[in-house]
Design an enzyme around this catalytic site. Structure first.
Site, PDB file in Angstrom:
ATOM      1  N   TYR A   1       0.971  -1.404   0.104  1.00  0.00           N
ATOM      2  CA  TYR A   1       0.006   0.035  -0.079  1.00  0.00           C
ATOM      3  C   TYR A   1       1.116   1.099   0.075  1.00  0.00           C
ATOM      4  O   TYR A   1       0.429   2.036  -0.673  1.00  0.00           O
ATOM      5  CB  TYR A   1      -0.955   0.083   1.368  1.00  0.00           C
ATOM      6  CG  TYR A   1      -1.941   0.995   1.136  1.00  0.00           C
ATOM      7  CD1 TYR A   1      -3.346   0.920   0.594  1.00  0.00           C
ATOM      8  CD2 TYR A   1      -1.685   2.445   1.723  1.00  0.00           C
ATOM      9  CE1 TYR A   1      -4.091   1.758   0.830  1.00  0.00           C
ATOM     10  CE2 TYR A   1      -2.697   3.442   1.551  1.00  0.00           C
ATOM     11  CZ  TYR A   1      -3.866   3.206   1.016  1.00  0.00           C
ATOM     12  OH  TYR A   1      -4.835   4.161   1.036  1.00  0.00           O
TER      13      TYR A   1
ATOM     14  N   PHE B   1      -8.098  19.082 -25.362  1.00  0.00           N
ATOM     15  CA  PHE B   1      -8.695  17.812 -25.542  1.00  0.00           C
ATOM     16  C   PHE B   1      -9.977  17.888 -24.691  1.00  0.00           C
ATOM     17  O   PHE B   1      -9.959  18.496 -23.901  1.00  0.00           O
ATOM     18  CB  PHE B   1      -7.699  16.404 -24.736  1.00  0.00           C
ATOM     19  CG  PHE B   1      -8.472  15.382 -25.200  1.00  0.00           C
ATOM     20  CD1 PHE B   1      -8.945  14.806 -26.465  1.00  0.00           C
ATOM     21  CD2 PHE B   1      -8.837  14.495 -24.147  1.00  0.00           C
ATOM     22  CE1 PHE B   1      -9.436  13.526 -26.709  1.00  0.00           C
ATOM     23  CE2 PHE B   1      -9.557  13.057 -24.353  1.00  0.00           C
ATOM     24  CZ  PHE B   1      -9.708  12.801 -25.646  1.00  0.00           C
ATOM     25  N   ASP B   2     -11.133  17.011 -25.015  1.00  0.00           N
ATOM     26  CA  ASP B   2     -12.257  17.276 -24.481  1.00  0.00           C
ATOM     27  C   ASP B   2     -12.417  16.981 -23.133  1.00  0.00           C
ATOM     28  O   ASP B   2     -13.014  17.809 -22.347  1.00  0.00           O
ATOM     29  CB  ASP B   2     -13.323  16.427 -24.951  1.00  0.00           C
ATOM     30  CG  ASP B   2     -13.154  15.271 -26.054  1.00  0.00           C
ATOM     31  OD1 ASP B   2     -12.109  15.420 -26.869  1.00  0.00           O
ATOM     32  OD2 ASP B   2     -13.737  14.296 -25.860  1.00  0.00           O
TER      33      ASP B   2
ATOM     34  N   ASP C   1       0.162  18.667 -21.484  1.00  0.00           N
ATOM     35  CA  ASP C   1      -0.508  17.489 -21.705  1.00  0.00           C
ATOM     36  C   ASP C   1       0.160  16.473 -22.484  1.00  0.00           C
ATOM     37  O   ASP C   1       0.302  16.730 -23.618  1.00  0.00           O
ATOM     38  CB  ASP C   1      -2.154  17.627 -22.482  1.00  0.00           C
ATOM     39  CG  ASP C   1      -2.880  16.366 -22.507  1.00  0.00           C
ATOM     40  OD1 ASP C   1      -2.296  15.560 -22.307  1.00  0.00           O
ATOM     41  OD2 ASP C   1      -4.051  16.555 -22.758  1.00  0.00           O
TER      42      ASP C   1
ATOM     43  N   ALA D   1       0.476  13.211 -23.096  1.00  0.00           N
ATOM     44  CA  ALA D   1      -0.263  11.771 -23.445  1.00  0.00           C
ATOM     45  C   ALA D   1       0.810  11.338 -24.769  1.00  0.00           C
ATOM     46  O   ALA D   1       0.786  10.176 -24.654  1.00  0.00           O
ATOM     47  CB  ALA D   1      -1.472  11.967 -23.832  1.00  0.00           C
TER      48      ALA D   1
ATOM     49  N   LYS E   1      -1.429   6.128 -23.943  1.00  0.00           N
ATOM     50  CA  LYS E   1      -0.880   6.199 -24.940  1.00  0.00           C
ATOM     51  C   LYS E   1       0.473   5.832 -25.087  1.00  0.00           C
ATOM     52  O   LYS E   1       0.799   4.824 -25.456  1.00  0.00           O
ATOM     53  CB  LYS E   1      -1.114   7.792 -25.470  1.00  0.00           C
ATOM     54  CG  LYS E   1      -2.682   8.169 -25.977  1.00  0.00           C
ATOM     55  CD  LYS E   1      -3.287   8.248 -24.629  1.00  0.00           C
ATOM     56  CE  LYS E   1      -4.993   8.791 -24.888  1.00  0.00           C
ATOM     57  NZ  LYS E   1      -5.565   9.105 -23.671  1.00  0.00           N
TER      58      LYS E   1
ATOM     59  N   HIS F   1     -21.638  12.509 -27.352  1.00  0.00           N
ATOM     60  CA  HIS F   1     -21.158  11.565 -28.348  1.00  0.00           C
ATOM     61  C   HIS F   1     -21.121  10.248 -27.918  1.00  0.00           C
ATOM     62  O   HIS F   1     -21.433   9.349 -28.783  1.00  0.00           O
ATOM     63  CB  HIS F   1     -19.998  12.185 -29.115  1.00  0.00           C
ATOM     64  CG  HIS F   1     -18.795  12.243 -28.188  1.00  0.00           C
ATOM     65  ND1 HIS F   1     -18.762  13.136 -27.324  1.00  0.00           N
ATOM     66  CD2 HIS F   1     -17.652  11.393 -27.891  1.00  0.00           C
ATOM     67  CE1 HIS F   1     -17.647  13.266 -26.493  1.00  0.00           C
ATOM     68  NE2 HIS F   1     -17.078  12.138 -26.874  1.00  0.00           N
TER      69      HIS F   1
HETATM   70  N1  F0G Z   1      -5.298  14.593 -23.089  1.00  0.00           N
HETATM   71  C1  F0G Z   1      -5.323  13.778 -24.429  1.00  0.00           C
HETATM   72  C2  F0G Z   1      -4.532  14.718 -25.445  1.00  0.00           C
HETATM   73  C3  F0G Z   1      -5.908  12.827 -24.694  1.00  0.00           C
HETATM   74  O1  F0G Z   1      -6.007  12.287 -26.152  1.00  0.00           O
HETATM   75  C4  F0G Z   1      -6.759  12.079 -23.845  1.00  0.00           C
HETATM   76  C5  F0G Z   1      -7.363  10.950 -24.062  1.00  0.00           C
HETATM   77  C6  F0G Z   1      -6.729  12.674 -22.496  1.00  0.00           C
HETATM   78  C7  F0G Z   1      -5.904  13.724 -22.081  1.00  0.00           C
HETATM   79  C8  F0G Z   1      -7.279  11.736 -21.272  1.00  0.00           C
HETATM   80  O2  F0G Z   1      -6.605  10.624 -20.760  1.00  0.00           O
HETATM   81  O3  F0G Z   1      -8.229   8.889 -21.540  1.00  0.00           O
HETATM   82  O4  F0G Z   1      -6.425   8.445 -19.886  1.00  0.00           O
HETATM   83  O5  F0G Z   1      -8.317   9.879 -19.315  1.00  0.00           O
HETATM   84  N2  F0G Z   1      -7.631  10.491 -25.442  1.00  0.00           N
HETATM   85  C9  F0G Z   1      -8.436   9.247 -25.741  1.00  0.00           C
HETATM   86  C10 F0G Z   1      -8.649   9.323 -27.187  1.00  0.00           C
HETATM   87  C11 F0G Z   1      -9.718   8.836 -25.098  1.00  0.00           C
HETATM   88  O6  F0G Z   1      -9.114   8.578 -27.621  1.00  0.00           O
HETATM   89  O7  F0G Z   1      -8.069  10.353 -27.857  1.00  0.00           O
HETATM   90  P1  F0G Z   1      -7.475   9.450 -20.423  1.00  0.00           P
END
Ligand code: F0G
Length: 458
Positions: free
Chosen positions: A72, A124-125, A215, A217, A258, A450
């Site tokens: 833990y 990103f969304d 960000d 990823a 990613k 979506h």
């Molecule tokens: N930032 C970027 C640039 C992303 O593409 C994603 C996720 C996230 C943050 C959020 O990360 O999914 O681990 O919580 N992108 C995926 C996609 C879902 O299909 O592009 P997460």
């Protein structure tokens, strides 16, 4: 002759996938309300919905899974990951989280408050969602070239320095808690940001006293583009490029699903102790204790190994090479795509692809449905459905680009799969002029529609 790239790995385990008939697919997509998120994955032949958490781990990552430490507190696997983040990214502090949006939730809880503005390059969304959830505003400062799919700008993820400085001048410093650079920029087509742009944004942020984060990823794919498209970096190795990229920022949120090639995981990396301590409180509250943050020890161990593998030049060359391969195939068939191809996906320009379909009938979604019916290939709409309604007027928001994203999982499909996908799209392209009706909304959620929207044929 110059030798072509070849995958720097061979296949040890395979997973069978099944083809279906057009008749079956027409039934399944109808039952799913013409929403590809609602399909069972068994009903998909080639799944290009996302490159997130869908990669294939290596034998070395699987052996890390076996040797992970599940304590833990003070887990050995945590320290392994800490060492990797220190060494690879040059960041002294880190917090594990269960995925990328969790990292956003924790860090933004420590940083962002009501009424703030957060500039960046096409957030990103989930990033935008976490900003807007805090009653703050995300401001898009991406260069205009990003929105012309035919223009060949090598770094369409770049921020426009003038747009950014305008934000810094318009709002008081106290209202701008952070600026975010997304590397690569998913929303504009997996497009990279140049080192020059990162450096200049960093200088501008310093001048105005604004924090800057990545960000991150797809940071490794971004580093590959810096190496291959930015002259002065052509002889610099990927890991030195990564180090330099991170030297310009105060921290990062990371979706490890990613570029770290794991199926789940994320983290926050930070330079300053003060912010780390502030964010730590939220991490314990939302994710878990500081040395596991919503992950199993084995997940952190596999993630640490994945960060090394994901920053290997030969791996990146074959990874980005495969994306470019699909892009070239589509271009051979004259299919309009976002050019040059980016890091993780090929983006088809649905507006140019389906010229006879009105935008009110969801061009990119219609194309995604056609592609599924044609060959059982699942892509994802990055267009009007995703853009949601305007929160005030409740009218549909029509984004600058209407795209079908074909995201390629890492180390999963072969180029034969890419040929198959391209052939499916070529068949649809041949009959594009006959596609004159699309879909209308039957049922939708008030936000992030979506994922669950249900559609009807017009
Ligand atoms: N930032 C970027 C640039 C992303 O593409 C994603 C996720 C996230 C943050 C959020 O990360 O999914 O681990 O919580 N992108 C995926 C996609 C879902 O299909 O592009 P997460």
């Amino acid at each position: 002759m110059e030798l072509p790239y070849a995958e720097p790995y061979k296949i040890k385990v395979i997973e069978n996938i099944r083809k279906s008939s057009r008749q079956e697919r027409e039934q399944w997509i109808k039952e799913s309300g013409y929403n590809l998120f609602k399909l069972r994955s068994d009903h998909v032949f080639i799944d290009l919905l996302t490159d997130s958490g869908t990669g294939a781990m290596s034998d070395e990552q699987w052996s890390e899974i076996m040797s992970g430490d599940e304590s833990y507190a003070g887990s050995r696997s945590y320290f392994k990951l800490l060492d990797t983040i220190n060494e690879l990214l040059g960041m002294p502090y880190f917090l594990p989280t269960h995925q990328g949006r969790a990292a956003e939730n924790v860090l933004f809880s420590a940083l962002i408050k009501k009424g703030d503005v957060v500039p960046g390059n096409s957030h990103f969304d989930t990033t935008k969602g976490h900003i807007e959830f805090r009653k703050a505003t995300a401001i898009d400062c991406t260069i205009d070239e990003a929105f012309d799919t035919k223009g060949l700008h090598p770094f369409k993820g770049n921020l426009d320095l003038q747009k950014l400085e305008d934000v810094f001048k318009k709002y008081q410093k106290e209202k701008i808690p952070v600026c975010i650079i997304t590397v690569t920029c998913n929303t504009s087509g997996g497009q990279p940001v140049s080192m020059k742009n990162i450096r200049e944004v960093s200088e501008l942020c310093k001048k105005y006293g604004i924090k800057l984060i990545f960000d991150a990823a797809r940071f490794a794919e971004n580093a590959f583009f810096i190496k291959t498209r930015e002259e002065e970096y052509k002889n610099v190795c990927i890991r030195d490029i990564v180090k330099e990229m991170f030297s310009y920022v105060d921290g990062a949120t990371m979706s490890s699903k990613k570029d770290a090639i794991v199926n789940i995981g994320g983290f926050i990396a930070l330079r300053e102790k003060e912010l780390f301590e502030k964010a730590s409180v939220y991490n314990i509250m939302f994710e878990g204790y500081l040395t596991y943050g919503g992950l199993a020890g084995r997940d952190m161990a596999a993630l640490s190994q994945g960060l090394w593998e994901g920053t290997n030049f030969h791996y990146l060359e074959s990874r980005i090479g495969q994306v470019a391969y699909l892009g070239e195939k589509l271009k051979e068939y004259n299919i309009p795509i976002q050019e040059p191809t980016g890091g993780h996906a090929v983006f088809v320009d649905a507006r140019l692809f389906l010229p006879n379909l009105p935008k009110e009938q969801f061009q990119a979604q219609t194309l995604a449905i056609e592609l599924y019916k044609e060959g059982g290939v699942r892509g994802v709409e990055i267009g009007t459905l995703l853009a949601d309604r305007d929160p005030q007027t409740r009218e549909n928001r029509y984004p600058k680009l209407e795209l079908l994203r074909l995201a390629i999982p890492r180390r999963v499909y072969t180029n034969n799969h890419m040929d198959y996908v391209a052939a499916c799209l070529a068949n649809i392209y041949d009959r594009r002029n006959d596609i004159t009706t699309g879909y209308k909304i039957a049922k939708e959620a008030p936000i992030m529609r979506h994922f669950t929207v249900e559609l009807e044929k017009m």
